[in-house]
Design a protein around this motif. Sequence first.
Motif, short mmCIF file in Angstrom:
data_model
loop_
_atom_site.label_atom_id
_atom_site.label_comp_id
_atom_site.label_asym_id
_atom_site.label_seq_id
_atom_site.Cartn_x
_atom_site.Cartn_y
_atom_site.Cartn_z
N THR A 17 -68.61 25.00 80.96
CA THR A 17 -68.93 23.74 80.28
C THR A 17 -68.88 22.57 81.28
N ALA A 18 -67.96 22.64 82.27
CA ALA A 18 -67.92 21.57 83.29
C ALA A 18 -69.22 21.58 84.10
N ILE A 19 -69.74 22.77 84.40
CA ILE A 19 -71.00 22.86 85.15
C ILE A 19 -72.14 22.28 84.31
N ALA A 20 -72.16 22.64 83.01
CA ALA A 20 -73.23 22.13 82.12
C ALA A 20 -73.18 20.60 82.09
N ALA A 64 -58.19 20.35 94.05
CA ALA A 64 -57.34 19.88 92.95
C ALA A 64 -57.23 18.36 92.97
N MET A 65 -57.18 17.76 94.17
CA MET A 65 -57.11 16.28 94.24
C MET A 65 -58.41 15.67 93.68
N ARG A 66 -59.54 16.30 93.99
CA ARG A 66 -60.81 15.79 93.43
C ARG A 66 -60.81 15.96 91.90
N LEU A 339 -58.98 23.33 88.47
CA LEU A 339 -60.03 23.12 89.48
C LEU A 339 -61.41 22.88 88.86
N ALA A 340 -61.53 23.14 87.55
CA ALA A 340 -62.86 23.14 86.92
C ALA A 340 -63.65 21.83 87.07
N GLU A 345 -68.63 19.93 89.23
CA GLU A 345 -69.38 18.90 89.97
C GLU A 345 -70.05 19.51 91.21
N ALA A 346 -69.30 20.35 91.93
CA ALA A 346 -69.83 20.93 93.18
C ALA A 346 -71.01 21.86 92.92
#
Length: 380
Positions: A17-20, A64-66, A339-340, A345-346
């Motif tokens: 879902t994060a990618i979508a 993780a910071m991102r 990390l998602a 985003e990446a």
Amino acid sequence: MKTEASVVIIGGGIVGTAIAFHLCKEGLKDVVLVEKSYLSSGATGRCGGGIRQQWSERMNVRLAMRSVKLFERFHEDVGMDIEYYQGGYLLLAYTDEEVELFHKNVAMQQEEGLNVRILSKEETARKFPFMNLAGLKLATFCPTDGHANPHLATMAYAKAAEKMGATILARTEVTDIDVQNGQIVGIQTTKGYIKTSVVVNATGGFSREVGLMAGVELPTESYRHQIFVTEPLEHILDPLVISFTNNFYIRQTKSGNFVMGQGDKDEPPSHKHDPSWKFLVEMTTKMPKFFPFLKNVRVLRHWAGLYNMSPDAQPIIDKAESVSDFYFAVGFSGHGFMLAPAVGEAIAEWIVHGHPKKVDISNLKLERFSKGVSKEKNVV
Ligand code: FAD
């Protein structure tokens, strides 16, 4: 049912879902996400929701910071409250090896700009007086670590992506990936065929099986991991607390319940996710020794989910060499929730711009295993 898509994401957990969401934010039209059950029915909906930046792998610290940057503005960007809470992570060191490793880790994490420090046993006792710290040598603490509600986060990403034009197909299983002359041309689902040339495998515990549908062998295996939740108490525990030596983690939810779990190093890989009596007995015996206030607290629910593990316990985020435009974000072990956001985003940047822009994920390529870079499992 949609019959054509610019990108198909397989898997409706936090990663898919994060990618979508990020693909839609990049302006891509016609994104389709296919989930065989309901959204967050996999590891995501069963996870502890912990978000930590204290890692011994520099790449994990950066990712993780991102992610934390994105979690901090999640409500604003994605449009929903996900019970995000920055109460910190407290990592407990009980052995000389842990003391040495934690000193090394903190130095590297500080180099990366993370607000983290070593706490002596006395400082830990002053800051967290309700814990039994017998045997503790020192601790590390990062106040911007925290936790969030994984169901809400998944739903938030999915709803926001739908609003921007994505199609979410729940209760729809992908049964085959159609590859012709090394190029993806479509996917077969239980509800019909979808034409597409770009597919992302974000199927968590089933990453290997779905990889094989396209003829790509991913070196991932799944392991049962158990967890339970107690009745609520008044708020007492701000940080999420971990001990690797004593094999536990624990956090308190916004509504006061305690969520806690441990790994079982003796379990063989499987897709089993029924809860065991052994886990319940071990945890209810062990945890009150460290947190005496838990002694008479009742367990409300106990469940299990799958850790999808790569040979070095770090994620594999890459694009296949033998099949065009087949991406995968898999093997997240016990840290895929946290990390998602950065991974979503990446991958979206990679698909749209040809490479990830905000964080460097080159260390997480599949080829590291054939090059023999590291086969040590590293969960610290
Ligand atoms: P999943 O959430 O498993 O989603 C994959 C989806 O793919 C599933 O919904 C599945 O139904 C679907 N799927 C599979 N095959 C198909 C198919 N053929 N067609 C269509 N759909 C398919 N991580 C943290 O960061 N912090 C924590 O505190 C934490 N605690 C954890 C505690 C437990 C008990 C467990 C089990 C895990 C924990 N994790 C934690 C790890 C974290 O849950 C996972 O790394 C993360 O949820 C992985 O997300 P995902 O979207 O890749 O996978």
